[in-house]
Design a protein around this motif. Structure first.
Motif, short mmCIF file in Angstrom:
data_model
loop_
_atom_site.label_atom_id
_atom_site.label_comp_id
_atom_site.label_asym_id
_atom_site.label_seq_id
_atom_site.Cartn_x
_atom_site.Cartn_y
_atom_site.Cartn_z
N LEU A 1 0.83 -1.19 0.00
CA LEU A 1 0.00 0.00 0.00
C LEU A 1 0.87 1.25 0.00
N GLU A 2 1.98 1.21 0.70
CA GLU A 2 2.90 2.35 0.73
C GLU A 2 3.44 2.65 -0.68
N THR A 3 3.78 1.61 -1.41
CA THR A 3 4.26 1.79 -2.79
C THR A 3 3.18 2.41 -3.65
N ILE A 4 1.96 1.92 -3.49
CA ILE A 4 0.84 2.45 -4.28
C ILE A 4 0.66 3.94 -4.01
N ILE A 5 0.65 4.33 -2.74
CA ILE A 5 0.47 5.75 -2.39
C ILE A 5 1.61 6.59 -2.96
N LYS A 6 2.84 6.14 -2.77
CA LYS A 6 3.99 6.91 -3.25
C LYS A 6 3.96 7.07 -4.77
N GLU A 7 3.57 6.03 -5.49
CA GLU A 7 3.51 6.14 -6.95
C GLU A 7 2.37 7.05 -7.39
N LEU A 8 1.23 6.98 -6.71
CA LEU A 8 0.12 7.88 -7.04
C LEU A 8 0.50 9.33 -6.79
N VAL A 9 1.14 9.59 -5.65
CA VAL A 9 1.56 10.96 -5.33
C VAL A 9 2.61 11.43 -6.33
N GLY A 10 3.52 10.55 -6.71
CA GLY A 10 4.53 10.91 -7.69
C GLY A 10 3.94 11.23 -9.05
N ASN A 11 2.87 10.55 -9.38
CA ASN A 11 2.24 10.75 -10.68
C ASN A 11 1.27 11.93 -10.69
N TYR A 12 0.44 12.03 -9.65
CA TYR A 12 -0.61 13.05 -9.62
C TYR A 12 -0.30 14.23 -8.71
N GLY A 13 0.47 14.01 -7.64
CA GLY A 13 0.65 15.04 -6.61
C GLY A 13 -0.50 14.96 -5.63
N TRP A 14 -0.31 15.49 -4.43
CA TRP A 14 -1.35 15.40 -3.40
C TRP A 14 -2.63 16.13 -3.81
N LYS A 15 -2.48 17.32 -4.40
CA LYS A 15 -3.66 18.12 -4.74
C LYS A 15 -4.56 17.40 -5.75
N ASP A 16 -3.98 16.91 -6.84
CA ASP A 16 -4.76 16.21 -7.86
C ASP A 16 -5.30 14.89 -7.31
N LEU A 17 -4.50 14.21 -6.51
CA LEU A 17 -4.94 12.96 -5.90
C LEU A 17 -6.16 13.21 -5.00
N GLY A 18 -6.11 14.30 -4.24
CA GLY A 18 -7.24 14.66 -3.37
C GLY A 18 -8.48 15.05 -4.15
N GLN A 19 -8.31 15.56 -5.36
CA GLN A 19 -9.46 15.87 -6.20
C GLN A 19 -10.04 14.60 -6.82
N ARG A 20 -9.19 13.67 -7.16
CA ARG A 20 -9.64 12.41 -7.76
C ARG A 20 -10.32 11.51 -6.74
N ILE A 21 -9.78 11.47 -5.52
CA ILE A 21 -10.35 10.70 -4.43
C ILE A 21 -10.47 11.65 -3.24
N ASP A 22 -11.67 12.11 -2.98
CA ASP A 22 -11.89 13.15 -1.98
C ASP A 22 -11.95 12.55 -0.57
N ILE A 23 -10.77 12.33 0.00
CA ILE A 23 -10.67 11.88 1.38
C ILE A 23 -9.69 12.80 2.11
N ARG A 24 -9.96 13.00 3.38
CA ARG A 24 -9.21 13.99 4.16
C ARG A 24 -7.71 13.72 4.20
N CYS A 25 -7.32 12.45 4.23
CA CYS A 25 -5.87 12.18 4.34
C CYS A 25 -5.11 12.61 3.09
N PHE A 26 -5.82 12.89 1.99
CA PHE A 26 -5.18 13.42 0.79
C PHE A 26 -5.31 14.94 0.69
N ASN A 27 -6.27 15.52 1.38
CA ASN A 27 -6.57 16.94 1.24
C ASN A 27 -6.16 17.81 2.43
N ASP A 28 -6.07 17.24 3.62
CA ASP A 28 -5.81 18.02 4.82
C ASP A 28 -4.48 17.58 5.43
N ASN A 29 -3.42 18.35 5.17
CA ASN A 29 -2.08 18.04 5.67
C ASN A 29 -1.66 16.62 5.29
N PRO A 30 -1.62 16.31 4.00
CA PRO A 30 -1.38 14.93 3.56
C PRO A 30 0.03 14.44 3.82
#
Length: 76
Positions: free
Chosen positions: A17-46
């Motif tokens: 799961l850590e690899t998945i998160i790191k690759e998603l953040v690397g590809n999309y960034g936290w802001k875009d990731l938080g827009q794609r999946i609207d959950i607080r851990c991506f939008n509020d001090n991720p």
């Protein structure tokens, strides 16, 4: 029996799961990731740590993250 052959139909087998998160953040960034999946851990001090904690306890959110990861990998 080899580890690779125990789940031949699971595209996420062997990927943490850590690899998945790191690759998603690397590809999309936290802001875009938080827009794609609207959950607080991506939008509020991720952070990877807070995301891991939340996603391990929340199956519906983890499913969304895994689905986005698979979509990202297929589009490469």
């Amino acid at each position: 029996m080899k580890a690779e052959s125990t789940q031949p139909n699971n595209p996420l087998h062997g990927i943490t799961l850590e690899t998945i998160i790191k690759e998603l953040v690397g590809n999309y960034g936290w802001k875009d990731l938080g827009q794609r999946i609207d959950i607080r851990c991506f939008n509020d001090n991720p952070s990877v740590k807070s995301s891991l904690t939340f996603l391990r306890k929340t199956p519906w959110a983890r499913e969304k993250v895994e689905a986005l990861y698979l979509k990202m990998v297929k589009s490469r």
